[in-house]
Structures are given as C-alpha cells and as structure tokens.
Design an enzyme around this catalytic site. Structure first.
Site, mmCIF file in Angstrom:
data_model
loop_
_atom_site.group_PDB
_atom_site.id
_atom_site.type_symbol
_atom_site.label_atom_id
_atom_site.label_comp_id
_atom_site.label_asym_id
_atom_site.label_seq_id
_atom_site.Cartn_x
_atom_site.Cartn_y
_atom_site.Cartn_z
ATOM 1 N N SER A 17 0.609 -1.165 -0.121
ATOM 2 C CA SER A 17 -0.030 0.153 0.030
ATOM 3 C C SER A 17 0.699 1.074 -0.130
ATOM 4 O O SER A 17 0.519 2.222 0.483
ATOM 5 C CB SER A 17 -0.961 0.089 1.088
ATOM 6 O OG SER A 17 -0.181 -0.159 2.397
ATOM 7 N N GLY A 18 1.921 1.237 -0.503
ATOM 8 C CA GLY A 18 2.910 2.294 -0.462
ATOM 9 C C GLY A 18 2.808 2.980 -2.124
ATOM 10 O O GLY A 18 1.650 2.864 -2.433
ATOM 11 N N GLU A 179 18.634 15.340 5.583
ATOM 12 C CA GLU A 179 17.455 15.799 6.119
ATOM 13 C C GLU A 179 17.512 15.414 7.807
ATOM 14 O O GLU A 179 17.082 16.250 8.492
ATOM 15 C CB GLU A 179 16.277 15.072 5.526
ATOM 16 C CG GLU A 179 16.286 15.664 4.207
ATOM 17 C CD GLU A 179 15.048 14.963 3.167
ATOM 18 O OE1 GLU A 179 14.568 15.719 2.399
ATOM 19 O OE2 GLU A 179 14.636 13.885 3.535
ATOM 20 N N ALA A 329 9.926 7.545 -5.178
ATOM 21 C CA ALA A 329 8.372 7.710 -5.283
ATOM 22 C C ALA A 329 8.133 7.646 -6.887
ATOM 23 O O ALA A 329 7.298 6.792 -7.159
ATOM 24 C CB ALA A 329 7.810 8.730 -4.558
HETATM 25 C C1 LIG Z 1 13.207 7.899 4.899
HETATM 26 C C2 LIG Z 1 13.028 7.973 3.364
HETATM 27 C C3 LIG Z 1 12.744 9.214 2.522
HETATM 28 C C4 LIG Z 1 12.508 9.062 1.332
HETATM 29 N N1 LIG Z 1 12.571 10.083 0.691
HETATM 30 C C5 LIG Z 1 12.122 10.208 -0.596
HETATM 31 C C6 LIG Z 1 12.260 11.490 -1.475
HETATM 32 O O1 LIG Z 1 12.453 12.671 -0.774
HETATM 33 N N2 LIG Z 1 11.756 11.327 -2.647
HETATM 34 C C7 LIG Z 1 11.424 10.277 -3.284
HETATM 35 O O2 LIG Z 1 10.790 10.124 -4.524
HETATM 36 N N3 LIG Z 1 11.627 9.022 -2.684
HETATM 37 C C8 LIG Z 1 11.864 8.716 -1.448
HETATM 38 N N4 LIG Z 1 11.757 7.800 -0.690
HETATM 39 C C9 LIG Z 1 11.943 6.707 -1.256
HETATM 40 C C10 LIG Z 1 10.424 6.364 -1.823
HETATM 41 O O3 LIG Z 1 9.853 6.424 -0.292
HETATM 42 C C11 LIG Z 1 10.263 4.864 -2.193
HETATM 43 O O4 LIG Z 1 10.856 4.818 -3.267
HETATM 44 C C12 LIG Z 1 8.941 4.357 -2.366
HETATM 45 O O5 LIG Z 1 8.159 4.315 -1.152
HETATM 46 C C13 LIG Z 1 8.762 2.976 -3.301
HETATM 47 O O6 LIG Z 1 7.425 2.715 -3.064
HETATM 48 P P1 LIG Z 1 6.954 1.064 -3.045
HETATM 49 O O7 LIG Z 1 5.569 1.137 -3.415
HETATM 50 O O8 LIG Z 1 7.569 0.399 -4.113
HETATM 51 O O9 LIG Z 1 7.264 0.742 -1.826
HETATM 52 P P2 LIG Z 1 7.020 1.027 -0.205
HETATM 53 O O10 LIG Z 1 6.580 2.290 -0.342
HETATM 54 O O11 LIG Z 1 8.164 0.882 0.699
HETATM 55 O O12 LIG Z 1 5.663 0.081 0.001
HETATM 56 C C14 LIG Z 1 5.916 -0.923 0.302
HETATM 57 C C15 LIG Z 1 4.656 -1.695 0.671
HETATM 58 O O13 LIG Z 1 4.693 -2.906 0.799
HETATM 59 C C16 LIG Z 1 4.099 -3.456 1.944
HETATM 60 N N5 LIG Z 1 4.595 -4.931 2.139
HETATM 61 C C17 LIG Z 1 6.231 -5.142 2.126
HETATM 62 N N6 LIG Z 1 6.151 -6.492 2.321
HETATM 63 C C18 LIG Z 1 4.904 -6.972 2.446
HETATM 64 C C19 LIG Z 1 4.469 -8.362 2.652
HETATM 65 N N7 LIG Z 1 5.464 -9.494 2.855
HETATM 66 N N8 LIG Z 1 3.400 -8.505 2.793
HETATM 67 C C20 LIG Z 1 2.270 -7.446 2.658
HETATM 68 N N9 LIG Z 1 2.589 -6.452 2.281
HETATM 69 C C21 LIG Z 1 4.084 -6.031 2.405
HETATM 70 C C22 LIG Z 1 4.383 -2.561 3.069
HETATM 71 O O14 LIG Z 1 3.586 -2.629 4.074
HETATM 72 C C23 LIG Z 1 4.096 -1.297 2.067
HETATM 73 O O15 LIG Z 1 2.920 -0.917 2.155
HETATM 74 C C24 LIG Z 1 12.286 7.798 0.792
HETATM 75 C C25 LIG Z 1 12.368 6.474 1.274
HETATM 76 C C26 LIG Z 1 12.519 6.573 2.694
HETATM 77 C C27 LIG Z 1 12.548 5.316 3.472
#
Ligand SMILES: Cc1cc2nc3c(=O)[nH]c(=O)nc-3n(C[C@H](O)[C@H](O)[C@H](O)COP(=O)(O)OP(=O)(O)OC[C@H]3O[C@@H](n4cnc5c(N)ncnc54)[C@H](O)[C@@H]3O)c2cc1C
Length: 488
Positions: A17-18, A179, A329
């Site tokens: 849900s990211g 940050e 993101a």
């Molecule tokens: C501290 C921090 C600062 C950041 N700053 C920036 C920024 O300034 N600009 C930018 O563009 N990006 C930034 N990022 C990176 C950005 O947040 C990520 O690239 C982005 O969140 C990736 O999205 P995603 O959907 O792939 O994963 P995520 O957003 O990490 O979501 C993963 C999802 O999967 C779920 N999940 C994981 N494993 C399982 C499982 N086994 N079963 C069920 N659910 C599961 C989690 O609960 C979550 O809901 C930052 C990241 C961090 C940690």
C-alpha cells in the site's frame, strides 16, 4: 438490486500500500475488475517525511493515512491486512497471514509493490542499536531515542556519559541522512533552546558519516558540496570515507580511509545507509525461469516490468530493478501506472504481451531539504539550492501527500516549526523506545516455543489458550475449587 455477472470479473491482486501499490489500486478505479490490495500495514506511508515524524514536526497520522479509508469509495477494491508469505505462480495465488489466519487469494493479474527494507550489509545486529527509518515504528522509536538522549544527558552526573548522550550519529549521507542530521541540529538549537537546566542542547554533536567520499552522491558534486556547507554552518560534523565496522550500545567503531579504526561514543545512532528489497523478490524470481535478482534483492524485470514467462505478474517500485530507474516515489508511481495500463488494455483485448512497449521512466528530478528554508534540487541538468529549492520541495511534498486534511494540518505544522521554533509532536513514550525490540524478542522466543509445541504464534492467543488449558485441568482435578475460583 444489482445483477451479478455470471462470469467472475478479472481479479487483480496488488501487494503493498505504498506509492506503487496505492497508485495501482487507484488506477483501476474505473475498470471492470475486482482488486484485492494486500499489505502488512494498515496505512499508506509517505516515507519522504518520516524524518519529520522522528524529529517531532509531524504526527504519524499526517504521513500515514488509513488505506481502507482512502479507498473507501472505490467499490471494486477490497483491502486485506496481512503479511504475504507465499506467491504461487503455478496456481496464481497469494497467501497472506494475519496473526494465525492464512488467506489464499487467487489472481488473474498480480502487481507486486512490496518495497524495500533497511540493509545493514550483513550486520543485522546493528539494527538493535542503530534503527533505520523505513516505517512509522522506526520514526517513533527514533523520536523516543533522540529526545530521550537529551533527557538522559540532563540527569546524568557523569561528563563522559553526558557527552555520549549528546552525540548523535547518522550513518549514510544520502537524502534521508542529510535531512535527519539537519533536523536534529535544528531541534537542538531552536526548539530545545532554554528548555533544560543542566545542559545546553546546542552543545550536542551531530555527526553525519558515510563510507563514500561525498554528501548526496547521486545529486552530483556541486549540490552535495552546497548541502555539506550548509550542514557544517549549522554545526553538523561531516565525516566522509568513514566506514562503520561495528555498532554497539555504547557507540560505533569506524574505519577511516587510512585504515585506522576509531570509536565514537554515542547513545543515539541512526542507520540510513542502504536498502534491501523485500524477500518476496527472491520468492518470485525463483519461480520464474531465467529471472534473477540484483545485489539488493530487487527483481531484474523484463522491459514490461513482468517476470519471464509470466506476462500477468508485474513487479514495480523499490522491488524492481530497471536500469536508470532510482528507488524513488516516482519510479513506483510510474511503474504502477504502466502496469495497470497494460492490465486495462488486456481487458479490452488490446494487449499482446509479445508486442508491449517497454516501460519508460520520466525523470522528474530529486531533492532534499537541508534545513528550514534551505534545500537542494535537481531536475535533469538543472540544479537549484537554497530558498527557492526549499519552496519547490514544500509545494511538491504537499502535492503528493494523500488527503486534504493531511495537507492542511501539515501546512499548519510547518508554519509552527519553520516560522516559529516549536514542534507539535514532541511526546515520547517508553513503548516507542523499547516496544519494538521487546516485541521482536518476545515473538522470536514465543514463536520458537510454541512452534515446538505445535501451537499458535500469537502471544495474546497463546496466553488465552494457556489460561483455558489451566482452567480445564483444574476443572477436571478439582471441579468445586474451579467453580469457586470462577465465581470470584
Ligand atoms: C526515509 C525515506 C525518505 C525518502 N525520501 C524520498 C524522497 O524525498 N523522494 C522520493 O522520491 N523518494 C523517497 N524515498 C523513497 C520512496 O519512499 C520509495 O521509493 C517508495 O516508497 C517506493 O514505493 P513502493 O511502493 O515500491 O514501496 P513502499 O512505499 O516501501 O511500500 C511497500 C508496501 O509493501 C508492503 N509490504 C512489504 N512487504 C510485504 C509483505 N510481505 N506482505 C504484505 N505487504 C508487504 C508494505 O507494508 C508497504 O505497504 C524515501 C524513502 C525513505 C525510506
């Protein structure tokens, strides 16, 4: 009364849900599909602002709205809380676990957006002493540790211990490290100014440390140097070419470029040095002939973000490895939009997996705040630093925050913090600091004990089962005593 279609609709399962998962679910809003979004957290987390939760500016609710409520009006989505433990690509099912309940969800199309976790490069024991910053739990724990360190420094009578408590070390000089270091320094200098009697919070040392030779390496030398100078002007010590070789309760051991090892005594350490993809990446690659994972465990996907031989299984976001797409993101959002476009085309019979146009990433740039009113930003070859960059950062983050209420309360919180010097979220509790470690230990111990007895691994249920068993045993041996005990 609606008439149910005799033929079940195409079923899309989204994991996570990211940014990736939520975008995928929302993009299917008007499609003739049923969507099941499975995530192990109940919220959508805006990770870029986690550091503001850790330093008392924002509350966790402002950056982590409840997924179920975000999607409440989208009737074709079902949200399931659960940790995905298995994905079966032969039978097209996803198994998720909540407490001791297993759910098997079949899919026609699958979008896996399970993201990444902190990586300690094989030194997982560092995590106990230097938590990362990936989750709400992490950010709240860090807030507890940061403010707790000032509290302990106020109380101790030992100068050495006071110095240790007032030394904050952030490992990793990427955007998160920059940050966080900047915000700890501002918290000490502005918000905590005059609030203690035995210590001066501005005497604290904030060290930003990295094994690399520069701050913010992906943003280039010029912006990296600007961020470094700004941090240094705020009193942050930058230590580069410094490799952490050990972390313990008292501090860290660091090896410099010349090979010499030294100690930094520090109570509050934060790890923002590396990422490791969700283990689901490996699970998927193992089932797809010829699909591999990279060093960080990300799935090396096909040009259409699928797995070899599985044109209905998409991997997006931080879990995918695509040349030129950063773990940001935008990578997740654009990947999810691309995958759902193909799913929608398939529903209309317009998708030929063999003729799909490859995923193309559009680089919208990157930015990092250094302090209030100061940020660095890069869009292609265009670079910005200072106040204008900070304003852009402000606008962009508000735009991507989910929910009008969150945008409004975030603006208010930023006014309070950046124009004034207060922060609205300074509450800390013992649970923030100790609960995660305690729970991990308890869970490991209980899971092992209970598994050996063939029982549930849910601690509350285990206590209940134990009490029931004792009651039953007492009932059998001494029915009268059991009855009087039950009566009070
Ligand atoms: C501290 C921090 C600062 C950041 N700053 C920036 C920024 O300034 N600009 C930018 O563009 N990006 C930034 N990022 C990176 C950005 O947040 C990520 O690239 C982005 O969140 C990736 O999205 P995603 O959907 O792939 O994963 P995520 O957003 O990490 O979501 C993963 C999802 O999967 C779920 N999940 C994981 N494993 C399982 C499982 N086994 N079963 C069920 N659910 C599961 C989690 O609960 C979550 O809901 C930052 C990241 C961090 C940690």
């Amino acid at each position: 009364m609606g008439i149910k279609s005799a033929k079940p609709r195409h079923h899309v399962v989204v994991i996570g849900s990211g940014f990736g998962g939520l975008t995928a679910a929302r993009a299917l809003k008007k499609s003739d599909v049923d969507v099941t979004l499975i995530a192990k957290t109940t919220h959508h987390l805006f990770q870029p602002l986690l550091y503001q939760v850790a330093t008392g500016i924002l509350s966790e609710g402002e950056i982590a709205p409840y997924t179920r409520v975000i999607l409440r009006k989208q009737k074709n989505v079902e949200v399931l809380l659960g940790d995905v433990t298995d994905i079966d690509l032969t039978n097209n099912t996803v198994t998720s676990k909540l407490i001791d309940m297993n759910t098997v969800t079949p899919f026609d199309s699958l979008v896996v957006a399970a993201g990444a976790q902190q990586s300690y490069f094989g030194n997982d024991h560092f995590a106990t002493f230097a938590p990362g910053m990936k989750t709400i739990d992490d950010a709240l724990e860090l807030r507890g540790r940061i403010l707790g360190a000032f509290e302990a420094a106020e109380v101790t009578t030992s100068q050495a211990e006071r110095d240790r408590r007032l030394t904050f070390v952030v490992v990793g000089a990427g955007p998160t490290g920059v940050e966080l270091a900047g915000q700890i320094a501002e918290l000490a200098d502005r918000t905590l100014d005059g609030a203690f009697r035995n210590i001066d919070p501005s005497d604290c040392r904030v060290i930003l440390l990295d094994a690399a030779a520069a701050v913010l390496p992906p943003m280039g030398e010029k912006l990296g140097l600007k961020a470094q100078r700004r941090l240094e002007s705020m009193g942050v010590e930058i230590q580069l070419n410094a490799m952490v070789t050990d972390v313990d309760y008292m501090g860290l051991t660091v090896k410099d470029k010349d090979g010499n090892e030294r100690r930094i005594e520090s109570a509050c350490k934060v790890w923002s040095a590396g990422v490791q993809a969700s283990p689901l990446g490996k699970l998927l690659a193992e089932q797809s002939d010829g699909t591999t994972t990279d060093r960080a465990g990300r799935v090396v996907v096909e040009p259409d973000l699928t797995l070899k031989g599985h044109p209905n299984v998409f991997v997006v976001g931080d879990l995918m490895s695509v040349q030129g797409v950063p773990g940001m993101a935008q990578g997740a959002i654009q990947g999810a939009k691309y995958a759902t476009k193909l799913i929608k085309a398939g529903l209309e019979g317009k998708d030929d997996p063999a003729a799909r146009k490859p995923f193309k990433y559009f680089d919208k740039g990157s930015m990092a705040t250094v302090s209030r009113f100061n940020a660095v930003a890069q869009v292609g070859k265009f670079e910005m630093a200072g106040f204008i960059a900070w304003l852009s950062w402000l606008a962009l983050h508000l735009f991507y925050l989910v929910g009008y209420k969150n945008r409004f309360t975030t603006i208010v919180a930023w006014f309070i913090t950046f124009l004034g010097r207060n922060r609205g979220q300074m509450a800390i509790t013992g649970q923030m600091v100790y609960a995660r470690t305690a729970m991990e230990k308890l869970n490991q111990k209980q899971a092992a004990e209970l598994a050996a007895q063939g029982q549930t691994a849910d601690p509350e249920k285990a206590d209940y089962d134990k009490a029931q068993a004792e009651k039953a045993a007492l009932n059998k041996a001494e029915p009268e005593k059991a009855e009087s005990k039950a009566a009070g």
